[in-house]
Every structure is written in structure tokens, then in C-alpha cells.
Design a protein around this motif. Structure first.
Motif, PDB file in Angstrom:
ATOM      1  N   VAL A  58       0.861  -1.177  -0.040  1.00  0.00           N
ATOM      2  CA  VAL A  58      -0.050   0.100   0.067  1.00  0.00           C
ATOM      3  C   VAL A  58       1.094   1.173  -0.051  1.00  0.00           C
ATOM      4  CG1 VAL A  58      -1.707   1.343   1.298  1.00  0.00           C
ATOM      5  CG2 VAL A  58      -2.163  -1.129   0.968  1.00  0.00           C
ATOM      6  N   HIS A  59       0.630   2.039  -1.096  1.00  0.00           N
ATOM      7  CA  HIS A  59       1.534   3.242  -1.202  1.00  0.00           C
ATOM      8  C   HIS A  59       0.743   4.686  -0.848  1.00  0.00           C
ATOM      9  CE1 HIS A  59       3.948   0.400  -2.792  1.00  0.00           C
ATOM     10  NE2 HIS A  59       3.413   0.260  -4.405  1.00  0.00           N
ATOM     11  N   ARG A  60      -0.452   4.705  -1.294  1.00  0.00           N
ATOM     12  CA  ARG A  60      -1.126   5.912  -1.274  1.00  0.00           C
ATOM     13  C   ARG A  60      -2.814   5.758  -1.146  1.00  0.00           C
ATOM     14  NH1 ARG A  60       2.233   6.008  -5.477  1.00  0.00           N
ATOM     15  NH2 ARG A  60       4.131   6.946  -5.339  1.00  0.00           N
ATOM     16  N   VAL A  61      -2.981   5.516  -0.033  1.00  0.00           N
ATOM     17  CA  VAL A  61      -4.626   5.272   0.393  1.00  0.00           C
ATOM     18  C   VAL A  61      -4.766   6.392   1.641  1.00  0.00           C
ATOM     19  CG1 VAL A  61      -6.314   3.762   0.805  1.00  0.00           C
ATOM     20  CG2 VAL A  61      -4.703   3.169  -0.258  1.00  0.00           C
ATOM     21  N   GLU A  62      -5.485   7.396   1.280  1.00  0.00           N
ATOM     22  CA  GLU A  62      -5.707   8.403   2.397  1.00  0.00           C
ATOM     23  C   GLU A  62      -6.437   7.505   3.666  1.00  0.00           C
ATOM     24  OE1 GLU A  62      -8.578  10.688   0.426  1.00  0.00           O
ATOM     25  OE2 GLU A  62      -7.117  11.624  -0.884  1.00  0.00           O
ATOM     26  N   GLY A  63      -5.599   7.973   4.651  1.00  0.00           N
ATOM     27  CA  GLY A  63      -6.042   7.582   6.070  1.00  0.00           C
ATOM     28  C   GLY A  63      -5.442   5.909   6.328  1.00  0.00           C
ATOM     29  N   VAL A  64      -4.859   5.360   5.484  1.00  0.00           N
ATOM     30  CA  VAL A  64      -4.293   4.077   5.363  1.00  0.00           C
ATOM     31  C   VAL A  64      -2.706   4.161   5.492  1.00  0.00           C
ATOM     32  CG1 VAL A  64      -4.228   1.663   4.538  1.00  0.00           C
ATOM     33  CG2 VAL A  64      -6.201   2.859   4.636  1.00  0.00           C
ATOM     34  N   PRO A  65      -2.091   3.703   6.781  1.00  0.00           N
ATOM     35  CA  PRO A  65      -0.785   3.603   6.569  1.00  0.00           C
ATOM     36  C   PRO A  65      -0.097   3.128   5.503  1.00  0.00           C
ATOM     37  CG  PRO A  65      -1.533   2.985   8.769  1.00  0.00           C
ATOM     38  CD  PRO A  65      -2.599   3.156   7.997  1.00  0.00           C
ATOM     39  N   ARG A  66       1.078   3.572   4.961  1.00  0.00           N
ATOM     40  CA  ARG A  66       1.785   2.747   4.012  1.00  0.00           C
ATOM     41  C   ARG A  66       2.171   1.382   4.527  1.00  0.00           C
ATOM     42  NH1 ARG A  66       5.895   7.012   1.058  1.00  0.00           N
ATOM     43  NH2 ARG A  66       3.977   7.887  -0.240  1.00  0.00           N
ATOM     44  N   GLY A  67       2.556   0.325   3.754  1.00  0.00           N
ATOM     45  CA  GLY A  67       3.242  -0.645   4.419  1.00  0.00           C
ATOM     46  C   GLY A  67       2.644  -1.864   3.586  1.00  0.00           C
TER      47      GLY A  67
ATOM     48  N   ARG B 242       7.571   1.155  -1.674  1.00  0.00           N
ATOM     49  CA  ARG B 242       7.566   1.571  -3.206  1.00  0.00           C
ATOM     50  C   ARG B 242       8.495   0.879  -4.085  1.00  0.00           C
ATOM     51  NH1 ARG B 242       7.073   7.776  -3.006  1.00  0.00           N
ATOM     52  NH2 ARG B 242       8.251   7.086  -1.248  1.00  0.00           N
ATOM     53  N   ALA B 243       9.502   1.030  -3.507  1.00  0.00           N
ATOM     54  CA  ALA B 243      10.917   0.244  -4.219  1.00  0.00           C
ATOM     55  C   ALA B 243      10.726  -1.212  -4.340  1.00  0.00           C
ATOM     56  CB  ALA B 243      12.225   0.932  -3.633  1.00  0.00           C
ATOM     57  N   LEU B 244      10.476  -1.729  -3.144  1.00  0.00           N
ATOM     58  CA  LEU B 244      10.090  -3.086  -3.091  1.00  0.00           C
ATOM     59  C   LEU B 244       8.882  -3.520  -4.225  1.00  0.00           C
ATOM     60  CD1 LEU B 244      10.713  -5.780  -1.672  1.00  0.00           C
ATOM     61  CD2 LEU B 244       8.988  -5.213  -0.011  1.00  0.00           C
ATOM     62  N   ALA B 245       7.946  -3.096  -4.118  1.00  0.00           N
ATOM     63  CA  ALA B 245       7.147  -3.475  -5.072  1.00  0.00           C
ATOM     64  C   ALA B 245       7.361  -3.297  -6.434  1.00  0.00           C
ATOM     65  CB  ALA B 245       5.763  -2.705  -4.874  1.00  0.00           C
ATOM     66  N   ALA B 246       8.168  -2.293  -6.831  1.00  0.00           N
ATOM     67  CA  ALA B 246       8.743  -2.340  -8.236  1.00  0.00           C
ATOM     68  C   ALA B 246       9.789  -3.499  -8.656  1.00  0.00           C
ATOM     69  CB  ALA B 246       8.985  -0.952  -8.554  1.00  0.00           C
ATOM     70  N   THR B 247      10.542  -3.540  -7.615  1.00  0.00           N
ATOM     71  CA  THR B 247      11.707  -4.256  -7.614  1.00  0.00           C
ATOM     72  C   THR B 247      11.155  -5.862  -7.887  1.00  0.00           C
ATOM     73  OG1 THR B 247      12.968  -3.113  -6.439  1.00  0.00           O
ATOM     74  CG2 THR B 247      13.800  -5.652  -6.664  1.00  0.00           C
ATOM     75  N   VAL B 248      10.128  -6.230  -7.116  1.00  0.00           N
ATOM     76  CA  VAL B 248       9.802  -7.660  -7.190  1.00  0.00           C
ATOM     77  C   VAL B 248       8.859  -7.935  -8.359  1.00  0.00           C
ATOM     78  CG1 VAL B 248      10.029  -8.163  -4.778  1.00  0.00           C
ATOM     79  CG2 VAL B 248       7.727  -7.444  -5.581  1.00  0.00           C
ATOM     80  N   SER B 249       8.381  -6.940  -9.106  1.00  0.00           N
ATOM     81  CA  SER B 249       7.543  -6.870 -10.169  1.00  0.00           C
ATOM     82  C   SER B 249       8.283  -6.601 -11.519  1.00  0.00           C
ATOM     83  CB  SER B 249       6.497  -5.886 -10.279  1.00  0.00           C
ATOM     84  OG  SER B 249       5.406  -6.333  -9.387  1.00  0.00           O
ATOM     85  N   CYS B 250       9.487  -7.215 -11.703  1.00  0.00           N
ATOM     86  CA  CYS B 250      10.523  -7.401 -12.918  1.00  0.00           C
ATOM     87  C   CYS B 250      11.124  -5.775 -12.827  1.00  0.00           C
ATOM     88  CB  CYS B 250      10.091  -7.793 -14.058  1.00  0.00           C
ATOM     89  SG  CYS B 250       9.597  -9.624 -14.081  1.00  0.00           S
TER      90      CYS B 250
ATOM     91  N   GLN C  31       9.275  -3.103 -12.671  1.00  0.00           N
ATOM     92  CA  GLN C  31       8.345  -2.448 -13.542  1.00  0.00           C
ATOM     93  C   GLN C  31       7.874  -1.239 -12.357  1.00  0.00           C
ATOM     94  OE1 GLN C  31       5.632  -4.422 -16.459  1.00  0.00           O
ATOM     95  NE2 GLN C  31       6.054  -6.410 -15.094  1.00  0.00           N
ATOM     96  N   GLY C  32       7.807   0.174 -12.916  1.00  0.00           N
ATOM     97  CA  GLY C  32       7.712   1.214 -12.090  1.00  0.00           C
ATOM     98  C   GLY C  32       6.390   1.303 -11.591  1.00  0.00           C
ATOM     99  N   ILE C  33       5.368   0.609 -12.508  1.00  0.00           N
ATOM    100  CA  ILE C  33       3.806   0.857 -12.278  1.00  0.00           C
ATOM    101  C   ILE C  33       3.435   0.279 -10.900  1.00  0.00           C
ATOM    102  CG2 ILE C  33       2.878   0.958 -14.694  1.00  0.00           C
ATOM    103  CD1 ILE C  33       2.694  -1.966 -14.774  1.00  0.00           C
ATOM    104  N   ALA C  34       4.364  -0.749 -10.453  1.00  0.00           N
ATOM    105  CA  ALA C  34       4.028  -1.353  -9.239  1.00  0.00           C
ATOM    106  C   ALA C  34       4.265  -0.556  -8.019  1.00  0.00           C
ATOM    107  CB  ALA C  34       4.640  -2.667  -9.181  1.00  0.00           C
ATOM    108  N   GLY C  35       5.081   0.389  -8.052  1.00  0.00           N
ATOM    109  CA  GLY C  35       5.491   1.244  -7.018  1.00  0.00           C
ATOM    110  C   GLY C  35       4.888   2.717  -7.210  1.00  0.00           C
ATOM    111  N   ASP C  36       4.275   3.120  -8.395  1.00  0.00           N
ATOM    112  CA  ASP C  36       3.985   4.344  -8.913  1.00  0.00           C
ATOM    113  C   ASP C  36       2.449   4.507  -8.546  1.00  0.00           C
ATOM    114  OD1 ASP C  36       6.359   5.169  -9.071  1.00  0.00           O
ATOM    115  OD2 ASP C  36       6.284   4.847 -11.436  1.00  0.00           O
TER     116      ASP C  36
END
Ligand SMILES: Cc1cc2nc3c(=O)[nH]c(=O)nc-3n(C[C@H](O)[C@H](O)[C@H](O)COP(=O)(O)O)c2cc1C
Length: 582
Positions: A414-423, A468-476, A478-483
Motif C-alpha cells: 500500500v503506497h497511497r491510500v488516504e487514512g491508511v498507513p503505507r506498508g 514502493r521500491a520493493l513493489a517495483a523491484t519484485v515486479s520485474c 516495473q515502475g507501475i507497481a510502485g507508482d
């Protein structure tokens, strides 16, 4: 804010055109489960090496995306006038949508929503089409079939049809003996019909090599969901006939008729589903005694060749296809009484929204890039996840189409959900597997409920931090997984599923993952954002991100959801020349 990373893995260093891994041949007497496990391991992407593929694009053998059966009669499906006014949310409020009578128009709308072209895209001199159902690499290995009764202006006898998406037409492959067919269908309500899917493995293998079998199954799962959703828009039920054998499906759709294919690429039977007026049948009877001979079929048409030649073959795809073919067996029946109710899942059931069903279905698109900025509301996040859960009464769409309890759970970034901690978060789609998930994931995870989360939604915060970096890294990479606003890995209850249901269920795991993905696609449209299926991910690093060391659980698919960056270099053309520009 701490950054969550996987220290034990180095960042990707993947050579392009990586050499094939060692053959890893199995004994001839390996069990189907052993073949599946060997295939799955062999087709993992690793930081140091992708699964075996050609490593370059052989444009000279690029497969034709459109299968046709020249020689078969073609019935053009008149395109219904745009503007079917059903609100999107009503797709899920089953029983509310009046059931459309079976007609040429309603069948046309059914295929329009399920498998039709929805746009052509152009970049300089290149054009390509996009469809209601997504596909890995836009290669579209999935072919659609239907067995329809006599319908005015379509045909005056029951017949099997192949759907031709480029023309929005049905090709009549066979006419059935009316008496034999009505005897076979006697257990089903008046106005029922059958739909089915097959895969042309070559279309995906041409680009993706050995991993292609996985993508064909994902795509079949997406298409199963689009079929279910299309049926819901017409007030129809749809249920998988999961006990039917692959050979019966192949016989019904003519896929086993060698002479009709010659040297053209064969199609692998995938699934058969029953469409009924009104709500779906629970535990429908199988078409007992179905063989090509038993329905007195007269066939016509011969398949077109999709590529002039195949310069490379991928025998492990044939092996895993063989190992996962199903013989006729008793349909699965499972107990959903411990699943949440709609009220517990959503708080207040959703009875309003932004879009019509048609706009969401025909407007669905994958984001090629995400903006790294758009945040979504907590309500939209919870609603989207709640749509992924079957309900206690077994009536939540599209989960009413499949009889097994969820075997796909979510590990969320989770990167950007209002009121929900990232993680990192987990969604236990079968609440009874929560303990097993806790057991298999990292010991230090918190498994904390969010105070604002609806009580029936089994969503848990595992670890707070910037992933964010972790999500993109494990998705080959691909920046879309962190952005995006969030992305996720679909974690399959893998070995237990194979042990419980047999090797053929390997396909069902991908189908379920594809269905989850299709709901995410439509929910993103409804939220005013976009999403993208991610078939390219590093399997074991995903496991590492969630602390999964057991081979019993495996990552089956990735997805990202967020604010899109439009590619303004592309122009969009209508799907059909007989369509008004949208
Ligand atoms: C199983 C599957 C895997 C996919 N994998 C990726 C991926 O790894 N990266 C990506 O950018 N898009 C991926 N996509 C999105 C496809 O490229 C997209 O569906 C296709 O180009 C058609 O576009 P559309 O979804 O807008 O119709 C995937 C789609 C599916 C169904």
C-alpha cells in the motif's frame, strides 16, 4: 518512515535473451502433480535469470491474433446501440437486473461485453486492437465458443459457434440434432445456453516461451470473469461446469477434429460454463453422455494458420497441459457459511456509483504508466477489496461462477491510500485460512486490524513502511507497481490445492487469479483510476518480501492500481467501422 526492503536479495541483474535453464527432464512415470511442480519451478523469473524464452521478437512468425474458420457460415452480430443504462454497482446486486430474453441482440451484447474489440490504437503506421478482456502482451490466446439453441435470425437449429471478435460475428461450426440436444439439456432451465473457452498456447509462447502456459491460464481466468460480468449485465447467471472433462469440451467445440486444423495451431480446451436466465444454478448437473456423436453434429469450417511457421517449440508447455487435463469428476461443492455477509463486508452495501456498467466494461484499459502521485480514498480501497470476497449466501458476483473456496490470497503493497498507513498488508480471502497464512508469513508481522475497516473484510496490516521500491523491484523492476496507489501479489494456497483437487486444479488457481484481476480492473474504472495486470514478477523474491519460505504457497500473479499517465502519442479509433465514435 522506514523503507521496507528484502536485504537478502540483490537488485535485478537480468541479462536479456537469457539462456534456457537445464532441461530438468522428469522420469516418464512422474505423476501429474510432479510435472506441475517441476513446470512451476522451471518457469519462475529470478533476479539472475528469466524463465526460458526466445529472448527476442521473431516478427516473421508473429501469430495472427484472430482465429477464423473459413468455410463456416458467419452471422454478424448487430452491434447494440450504445447506452445500456445499467449502473455499474448493479452488476453486483444480483436479482435486481431484469433477465433479457435470449435473442440475436442479447447474444450480441453478451459477446460485446465479454470478448469483443473495444478500440484500435494507432502509433505512426502501426495499429493494434484492444478487447474487453485483457491479455498478457495483448497476444490474446483465448478463443470463445457458445452452444446456442435455435434463435430467430441466428439459426433455426441448435448449433456450436466460434466467436470472431474482429467482425463481432459468430461462425457456425456445427449444427446439432435438435432432439438429441434438447434431451441433453433437459435438466437446465428454458433459455439456457453454454459458453466455453480454449487457448492457443502458441500465441503466448511465441513471445514468452515456457512461462506462456501460465499467461494463457491467467487470460482464461480474466475471460471467465468477463463472461460472468457480461451475463450479469443481462440479468443472467453463469456457472462453471467444473466437473466436465477436457475431452468432452474438446468434442463439443470441435477442438479434437484433427482434419479441421491440418497444420494450423491447435486449441487447448479450457472450460465450459452454463448461462441461465436469472440467478446462476448452484451445483448444476453435468451434460452426462456428451460426445460429438451423441448430438449428431454436422461440422463445417477449417481453422486458419496463425503463423507461417514455428521456429522454436516449447515441449514443457505440452507436458504441463497434458498433466493438467481433467477427466470427468464430481463437481466441487463447498461450504461458504463462515464467509462474511454483504453488510459485514461493505458496511453499507454499495447502491450508487460513478459509471454505467457499459462504460466500465467497454472503457476498461491497462495503465502503461502510473503517476506516482494519485491517492485513493479509504472507502474506495475497502470497497475494491470487498468486491474480491465471496459472501456467505454464495451470491456475490463473479464468485458465484466458481464453486471452490478462495485459494488466492493477497499480499498488498500500500503506497497511497488516504487514512491508511503505507506498508505491507494481507487480505485472507478465505477467512478460515487466516491462521495458515499467519503461520507461513514472517513471524514479526503485526496482523493488525485497521479501526476503520469494515468488520467482515479480512484485511491486516503486516508492517508499516515505504514499500514502493520493493513493489517495483519484485515486479520485474516495473515502475507501475510502485507508482500506483497500491499493488499486490496473489499468493496461492498451492500445494494444498493440488493435493485436494488434483493437478488439473493448477489451471483453476490461475483462473481465480485472473478473476481477481478482472474485478480490480473494473473497480479501478469505477474509482476513476486505472490498473494493470502484472505477469512479469520475480517469484521467489515476492515470497521473500512476505517472509514465505515454504514451497507450499506460491505467488501466482501481480496487479497494480493507481492514477494513470496517458500516452498522448497514441490515437484511439473505434473498435468497429459500424460503431459510432465514443
Ligand atoms: C496475465 C496478464 C499479464 C500482464 N502482465 C503485464 C506486465 O507484466 N506488465 C504490463 O505493463 N502489463 C501487463 N499486462 C497488461 C497487458 O499488457 C494488457 O492487458 C494488454 O496490452 C491489453 O491492453 P488492455 O488491458 O488495455 O486491453 C498483463 C495483462 C495480463 C492479462
Amino acid at each position: 518512515m522506514t523503507t521496507i526492503s528484502i536485504a537478502s536479495y540483490r537488485l535485478p541483474r537480468v541479462p536479456t535473451g537469457a539462456p534456457a535453464p537445464p532441461a530438468g527432464q522428469l522420469d516418464a512415470d512422474a505423476s501429474p502433480e510432479e510435472v506441475v511442480v517441476a513446470y512451476h519451478e522451471r518457469t519462475k523469473h529470478h533476479f539472475q535469470r528469466y524463465a526460458a524464452s526466445l529472448g527476442c521478437m521473431d516478427w516473421a512468425t508473429q501469430p495472427d491474433p484472430f482465429r477464423r474458420y473459413p468455410g463456416a457460415d458467419v452471422v454478424r452480430l448487430l452491434l447494440p446501440k450504445p447506452g445500456h443504462p445499467l449502473p455499474y454497482w448493479q452488476l453486483y446486486a444480483l436479482g435486481d437486473v431484469p433477465s433479457e430474453p435470449l435473442s440475436l441482440e442479447s447474444i450480441s451484447l453478451f459477446f460485446r461485453y465479454a470478448l469483443s474489440l473495444t478500440a484500435w490504437k494507432r502509433f505512426h503506421e502501426t495499429t493494434w486492437s484492444l478487447r474487453a478482456n485483457p491479455s498478457s502482451g495483448n497476444l490474446h490466446p483465448t478463443e470463445g465458443y457458445a452452444v446456442l439453441p435455435a434463435i430467430e435470425r441466428l439459426g433455426d437449429a441448435p448449433a456450436v459457434y466460434h466467436y470472431a471478435p474482429k467482425e463481432h460475428a459468430l461462425e457456425r461450426r456445427a449444427i446439432f440434432d435438435a432432439q438429441a440436444w434438447s434431451e441433453l439439456c433437459a435438466p437446465f432451465p428454458e433459455g439456457s445456453f453454454l459458453v466455453g473457452l480454449s487457448s492457443v498456447h502458441w500465441r503466448e509462447a511465441w513471445k514468452y516461451g515456457e512461462r506462456a502456459f501460465r499467461y494463457c491460464q491467467h487470460d482464461a481466468g480474466h475471460a471467465l470473469a468477463t463472461l460472468r460480468i457480461a451475463a450479469a449485465a443481462l440479468g443472467w447467471g453463469l456457472v462453471l461446469l467444473d466437473g466436465m472433462s477436457d475431452s468432452a469440451i474438446a468434442g463439443l467445440f470441435g477442438l479434437s477434429r484433427g482434419d479441421d486444423y491440418g497444420t494450423a495451431e491447435r486449441e487447448e480446451p479450457e472450460l465450459l460454463a452454463l448461462v441461465t436466465p436469472g440467478l446462476p444454478l448452484t451445483s448444476p448437473e453435468l451434460l452426462n453422455g456428451l460426445t460429438a456423436g451423441s448430438i449428431g453434429a454436422q461440422w463445417c469450417g477449417r481453422a486458419n494458420a496463425l503463423s507461417p511457421e514455428h521456429r522454436v517449440e516449447w515441449p514443457v508447455i505440452d507436458e504441463v497441459a497434458q498433466a493438467t487435463r481433467r477427466s470427468e469428476n464430481a463437481p466441487i461443492t463447498e461450504d461458504f457459511s463462515r464467509f462474511p455477509t454483504e453488510e459485514a463486508l461493505f458496511g453499507i452495501p454499495v447502491r450508487h456509483g460513478l459509471l454505467t456498467a457499459e462504460k466500465a466494461i467497454l472503457g476498461r484499459r491497462s495503465a502503461v504508466a502510473m503517476d506516482g502521485a494519485t491517492a485513493i480514498s479509504r472507502e474506495a480501497f475497502f470497497r475494491t477489496l470487498a468486491r474480491l470476497m465471496p459472501t456467505r449466501d454464495g451470491r456475490s458476483m463473479p464468485w458465484d461462477a466458481i464453486p471452490w473456496r478462495p485459494r488466492i490470497h493477497l499480499g498488498l503493497f500500500v503506497h497511497r491510500v488516504e487514512g491508511v498507513p503505507r506498508g505491507l498488508y494481507a487480505l485472507a480471502r478465505d477467512p478460515d485460512r487466516l491462521a495458515a497464512l499467519k503461520d507461513v508469513m514472517r513471524r514479526e508481522f503485526r496482523w493488525q486490524r485497521l479501526p476503520s475497516c469494515p468488520p467482515g473484510l479480512p484485511l491486516y496490516l503486516l508492517q508499516e513502511g515505504d514499500c514502493r521500491a520493493l513493489a517495483a523491484t519484485v515486479s520485474c523492476g516495473q515502475g507501475i507497481a510502485g507508482d500506483g496507489a497500491f499493488s499486490l501479489g496473489m499468493i496461492a494456497d498451492y500445494m494444498d490445492s493440488l493435493t485436494t483437487y488434483g493437478a488439473a486444479f493448477y489451471r483453476n488457481l490461475f483462473w481465480e487469479a485472473g478473476m481477481v484481476g478482472q474485478v480490480l480492473y473494473l473497480e479501478a474504472e469505477e474509482t476513476g483510476i486505472r490498473s494493470t495486470g502484472i505477469g512479469c514478477y520475480f517469484d521467489d523474491p515476492v515470497h521473500e518480501a512476505f517472509g514465505i519460505t515454504s514451497r507450499e504457497w506460491q505467488s501466482f500473479y501481480h496487479f497494480t492500481v493507481g492514477g494513470l499517465v496517458e500516452d498522448t502519442r497514441l490515437s484511439t479509433l473505434p473498435a468497429y467501422d459500424f460503431e459510432e465514435p465514443r
